[in-house]
Design a protein around this motif. Sequence first.
Motif, mmCIF file in Angstrom:
data_model
loop_
_atom_site.group_PDB
_atom_site.id
_atom_site.type_symbol
_atom_site.label_atom_id
_atom_site.label_comp_id
_atom_site.label_asym_id
_atom_site.label_seq_id
_atom_site.Cartn_x
_atom_site.Cartn_y
_atom_site.Cartn_z
ATOM 1 N N ARG A 5 18.247 -5.685 10.769
ATOM 2 C CA ARG A 5 19.610 -5.163 10.874
ATOM 3 C C ARG A 5 19.586 -3.816 11.602
ATOM 4 N NH1 ARG A 5 23.205 -4.983 5.459
ATOM 5 N NH2 ARG A 5 21.902 -3.183 4.990
ATOM 6 N N ALA A 33 0.853 -1.185 0.000
ATOM 7 C CA ALA A 33 0.000 0.000 0.000
ATOM 8 C C ALA A 33 0.885 1.230 0.000
ATOM 9 C CB ALA A 33 -0.894 0.009 1.240
ATOM 10 N N CYS A 34 0.271 2.369 -0.245
ATOM 11 C CA CYS A 34 1.064 3.595 -0.330
ATOM 12 C C CYS A 34 1.149 4.292 1.029
ATOM 13 C CB CYS A 34 0.424 4.529 -1.357
ATOM 14 S SG CYS A 34 1.506 5.902 -1.751
ATOM 15 N N ASP A 35 2.292 4.927 1.268
ATOM 16 C CA ASP A 35 2.500 5.667 2.514
ATOM 17 C C ASP A 35 2.129 7.141 2.373
ATOM 18 O OD1 ASP A 35 3.361 3.425 3.742
ATOM 19 O OD2 ASP A 35 5.494 3.932 3.721
ATOM 20 N N ALA A 48 8.811 -4.647 4.240
ATOM 21 C CA ALA A 48 8.686 -5.694 5.262
ATOM 22 C C ALA A 48 7.598 -5.363 6.279
ATOM 23 C CB ALA A 48 10.021 -5.890 5.970
ATOM 24 N N THR A 94 14.787 -6.523 1.031
ATOM 25 C CA THR A 94 16.038 -5.789 1.255
ATOM 26 C C THR A 94 16.215 -4.589 0.322
ATOM 27 O OG1 THR A 94 17.026 -7.575 -0.048
ATOM 28 C CG2 THR A 94 17.347 -7.661 2.320
ATOM 29 N N GLY A 95 15.130 -4.131 -0.274
ATOM 30 C CA GLY A 95 15.191 -2.873 -1.010
ATOM 31 C C GLY A 95 15.677 -2.999 -2.447
ATOM 32 N N PHE A 96 16.166 -1.874 -2.973
ATOM 33 C CA PHE A 96 16.426 -1.757 -4.409
ATOM 34 C C PHE A 96 17.793 -1.144 -4.682
ATOM 35 C CE2 PHE A 96 11.961 -1.735 -3.504
ATOM 36 C CZ PHE A 96 11.426 -2.576 -4.468
ATOM 37 N N ALA A 142 10.185 -0.350 4.542
ATOM 38 C CA ALA A 142 8.784 -0.047 4.230
ATOM 39 C C ALA A 142 8.022 -1.266 3.711
ATOM 40 C CB ALA A 142 8.727 1.080 3.201
ATOM 41 N N ILE A 189 13.712 -11.151 5.662
ATOM 42 C CA ILE A 189 14.956 -10.406 5.899
ATOM 43 C C ILE A 189 14.717 -8.943 5.548
ATOM 44 C CG2 ILE A 189 17.405 -10.187 5.317
ATOM 45 C CD1 ILE A 189 17.405 -13.145 4.537
ATOM 46 N N GLY A 190 14.935 -8.058 6.520
ATOM 47 C CA GLY A 190 14.724 -6.626 6.308
ATOM 48 C C GLY A 190 13.538 -6.114 7.107
ATOM 49 N N THR A 191 13.645 -4.855 7.533
ATOM 50 C CA THR A 191 12.546 -4.227 8.277
ATOM 51 C C THR A 191 12.300 -2.812 7.734
ATOM 52 O OG1 THR A 191 14.173 -3.575 9.955
ATOM 53 C CG2 THR A 191 12.854 -5.532 10.429
ATOM 54 N N LYS A 225 16.650 7.833 8.415
ATOM 55 C CA LYS A 225 16.155 6.867 7.428
ATOM 56 C C LYS A 225 14.678 7.188 7.235
ATOM 57 C CE LYS A 225 17.717 2.460 8.102
ATOM 58 N NZ LYS A 225 18.995 2.117 7.498
ATOM 59 N N ARG A 226 14.107 6.633 6.203
ATOM 60 C CA ARG A 226 12.700 6.928 5.925
ATOM 61 C C ARG A 226 11.831 6.595 7.143
ATOM 62 N NH1 ARG A 226 8.043 4.962 2.742
ATOM 63 N NH2 ARG A 226 7.584 6.552 1.184
ATOM 64 N N GLN A 232 4.952 -3.873 5.915
ATOM 65 C CA GLN A 232 3.603 -4.079 5.377
ATOM 66 C C GLN A 232 3.306 -5.558 5.200
ATOM 67 O OE1 GLN A 232 3.592 -1.634 1.788
ATOM 68 N NE2 GLN A 232 2.920 0.155 2.929
HETATM 69 O O1 N01 Z 1 13.573 -1.425 1.172
HETATM 70 P P1 N01 Z 1 14.493 -0.593 2.198
HETATM 71 P P2 N01 Z 1 12.000 -1.506 1.077
HETATM 72 N N1 N01 Z 1 20.920 -8.269 5.578
HETATM 73 O O2 N01 Z 1 15.774 -0.373 1.462
HETATM 74 C C1 N01 Z 1 17.509 -4.508 5.222
HETATM 75 C C2 N01 Z 1 9.530 2.506 -1.144
HETATM 76 N N2 N01 Z 1 8.344 1.888 -0.638
HETATM 77 O O3 N01 Z 1 11.664 -2.388 -0.071
HETATM 78 O O4 N01 Z 1 18.217 -0.566 7.454
HETATM 79 C C3 N01 Z 1 19.945 -7.894 6.412
HETATM 80 O O5 N01 Z 1 13.781 0.577 2.768
HETATM 81 C C4 N01 Z 1 17.715 -3.067 5.524
HETATM 82 O O6 N01 Z 1 18.439 -2.924 6.722
HETATM 83 P P3 N01 Z 1 19.261 -1.548 7.034
HETATM 84 C C5 N01 Z 1 10.053 3.503 -0.153
HETATM 85 O O7 N01 Z 1 10.615 4.613 -0.815
HETATM 86 C C6 N01 Z 1 7.289 2.689 -0.570
HETATM 87 O O8 N01 Z 1 11.387 -1.821 2.373
HETATM 88 O O9 N01 Z 1 19.928 -1.164 5.743
HETATM 89 N N3 N01 Z 1 19.111 -6.890 6.188
HETATM 90 C C7 N01 Z 1 16.257 -2.609 5.630
HETATM 91 O O10 N01 Z 1 15.685 -2.937 6.848
HETATM 92 C C8 N01 Z 1 11.095 2.712 0.518
HETATM 93 O O11 N01 Z 1 12.013 3.501 1.178
HETATM 94 C C9 N01 Z 1 6.159 2.206 -0.098
HETATM 95 O O12 N01 Z 1 20.193 -1.904 8.101
HETATM 96 C C10 N01 Z 1 19.292 -6.186 5.072
HETATM 97 C C11 N01 Z 1 15.590 -3.449 4.541
HETATM 98 O O13 N01 Z 1 16.418 -4.580 4.324
HETATM 99 C C12 N01 Z 1 11.625 1.908 -0.629
HETATM 100 O O14 N01 Z 1 10.487 1.544 -1.357
HETATM 101 C C13 N01 Z 1 6.036 0.888 0.342
HETATM 102 C C14 N01 Z 1 20.306 -6.491 4.143
HETATM 103 C C15 N01 Z 1 15.494 -2.721 3.220
HETATM 104 O O15 N01 Z 1 14.686 -1.613 3.378
HETATM 105 C C16 N01 Z 1 12.334 0.645 -0.295
HETATM 106 O O16 N01 Z 1 11.611 -0.050 0.719
HETATM 107 C C17 N01 Z 1 7.139 0.067 0.234
HETATM 108 C C18 N01 Z 1 21.138 -7.590 4.440
HETATM 109 N N4 N01 Z 1 22.131 -7.921 3.628
HETATM 110 C C19 N01 Z 1 8.294 0.575 -0.262
HETATM 111 N N5 N01 Z 1 20.237 -5.607 3.118
HETATM 112 C C20 N01 Z 1 5.056 3.165 -0.074
HETATM 113 O O17 N01 Z 1 4.182 3.036 0.706
HETATM 114 C C21 N01 Z 1 19.225 -4.784 3.401
HETATM 115 N N6 N01 Z 1 18.657 -5.132 4.570
HETATM 116 C C22 N01 Z 1 5.027 4.311 -1.018
#
Ligand code: N01
Length: 514
Positions: free
Chosen positions: A211, A64-66, A192, A346-348, A190, A186-188, A297-298, A194
């Motif tokens: 982390r 969902a959107c934030d 994760a 773990t994001g992008f 935005a 893995i990851g916490t 951080k966000r 949700q």
């Molecule tokens: O990714 P993230 P996301 N081992 O990069 C962890 C958008 N978004 O997909 O904080 C273990 O935010 C990492 O840990 P750390 C929004 O812009 C928008 O959740 O780096 N853990 C972190 O906890 C957002 O910012 C919406 O220490 C590892 C997590 O993985 C962006 O997308 C909704 C690791 C990554 O968090 C990305 O969000 C969802 C490892 N090797 C997303 N590597 C809206 O609602 C990374 N991590 C608009």
Amino acid sequence: MADDSPVKSQQLPSHTHIAIVGSGFSGLGAAVNLEEAGHRDFVVLERGDDVGGTWRDNTYPGAACDVPSHLYSYSFALNPNWTRSFSTQPEIEEYIRRVGRRAGVLDRHVFGCAVTRAVWREERRHWELSTSHGTMTADVLIGAFGALAEPSLPDIPGIDDFDGALFHSAQWDHDADLTGKRVAVIGTGASAIQLVPAIADTVSHIDVYQRTAPWLLPRFDRPFTRVERWAFRNIPGVLRLARAGIYAARETQVVGLAKNPRLMKAFELISRAKIRTEIKDPELRRKVTPNFRIGCKRMLIANDWYPALDREHVDLITEGIREVDGSAIVTKDGTAREVDAIIVATGFHVTDSPMFDRICGSDGRSLSQTFADKGMRAYKGTTVAGYPNLFVLVGPNTGLGHTSMVYMIESQLNYIVDAVNTMKSRGITRIDVRQDVQDAYNDELQRKLAGSVWMTGGCASWYLDAHGNNTTLWPDFTFRFRRQTRRFDLDSYETSLDIDASTARAKGTVRGFN
Ligand code: N01
């Protein structure tokens, strides 16, 4: 045409005036804006099978959107029918698809077409594109490939040989049945926060690997009442008013985030109170309390994350991961935890997008090579010196954590459409932003960023690149970016004219050429 009607992909042309790469919010917005400005000679190259970009791809449960939908939507396609304040992914995807179909621009889309290389040919003054459908050329290239398009996978020893289901949150495997399964997330970030609450009732156990603990704020999400939706549809100005109110409220955060981080303390107090009221276990409270200034951080918003972590069958694991061994994740303290599935959230690749390797400018260097020295740098987040006739949407330092990216995208689109109009009306075939202008612009950006919470808040985040520079975020009020991009500033560019325009040049009616 029905809103969910299948799209018919076009053939790849051999040449087009403007090629747009990607059809998410930005690429589709570019197509609609160009069409409205009277440009017909463009093509959109989209690797997926429909429009929507990140909102087409991120189909994980709970997505969902934030940002409230009345703001997170195009100004030219306001939607009175949003069902709730913060829309879910299916509703946003449906909205983008509807905009694409109603705008009549899908006939200029080539779907399933991945761009593998784009090289500027100086002698011909055009871009040469290699795609999965063959090659083509374009006078102007608009990169709308997105900042959150390429999943970043963790480099964990043994993970490739994991015995169970393994997938990234942005590539959700809907065939994997998680019912009654033991799952690791893995990851916490935005994504994760949700997806964990959304799957908690289905699975038998979840291990969440954290982390860094994120700061969380309340999510003021609710369905709109019938009266509200009636008002959005029928009372002139109500939609715009709602949008303006959300915009203004969100913009106030800039004062704390970018200008005076000490003000962010107020948000920290709200977040700490949330931890106390939503988590009973004191040890868990300690684990989820971040050790950096809020906003660095966000900031995340959720009402179900802490309660989900507090459940009996959900464990928050903060020891780092050492390896994956067979079907177990082994942490650095030697504990092995067996799971049936691993979801990596773990994001992008944001500051190191693979698309940067594929775009080569006038000296043959790729964007990655150019960005290697000082990180991603552009002028107004849109043009890059040495890459003529290239416009990047959601480019360097256009990102936001607090409000709608669609606002930034539409600002860039104003600028790009004005640039294309200017080129056309003045017979200009090549524009390249002046290096000194780009450098001065970036120096000013970094000066503004220096005191921001993103730089001083004591965290590591994907906002910063390998050099420690913040090359992702816009450090000011967004209306200032809108003002900067209102008009294309030809004087900031080196330009070349086409042969037909040389007569006009001789008469002195065209300025700004070299
Ligand atoms: O990714 P993230 P996301 N081992 O990069 C962890 C958008 N978004 O997909 O904080 C273990 O935010 C990492 O840990 P750390 C929004 O812009 C928008 O959740 O780096 N853990 C972190 O906890 C957002 O910012 C919406 O220490 C590892 C997590 O993985 C962006 O997308 C909704 C690791 C990554 O968090 C990305 O969000 C969802 C490892 N090797 C997303 N590597 C809206 O609602 C990374 N991590 C608009």
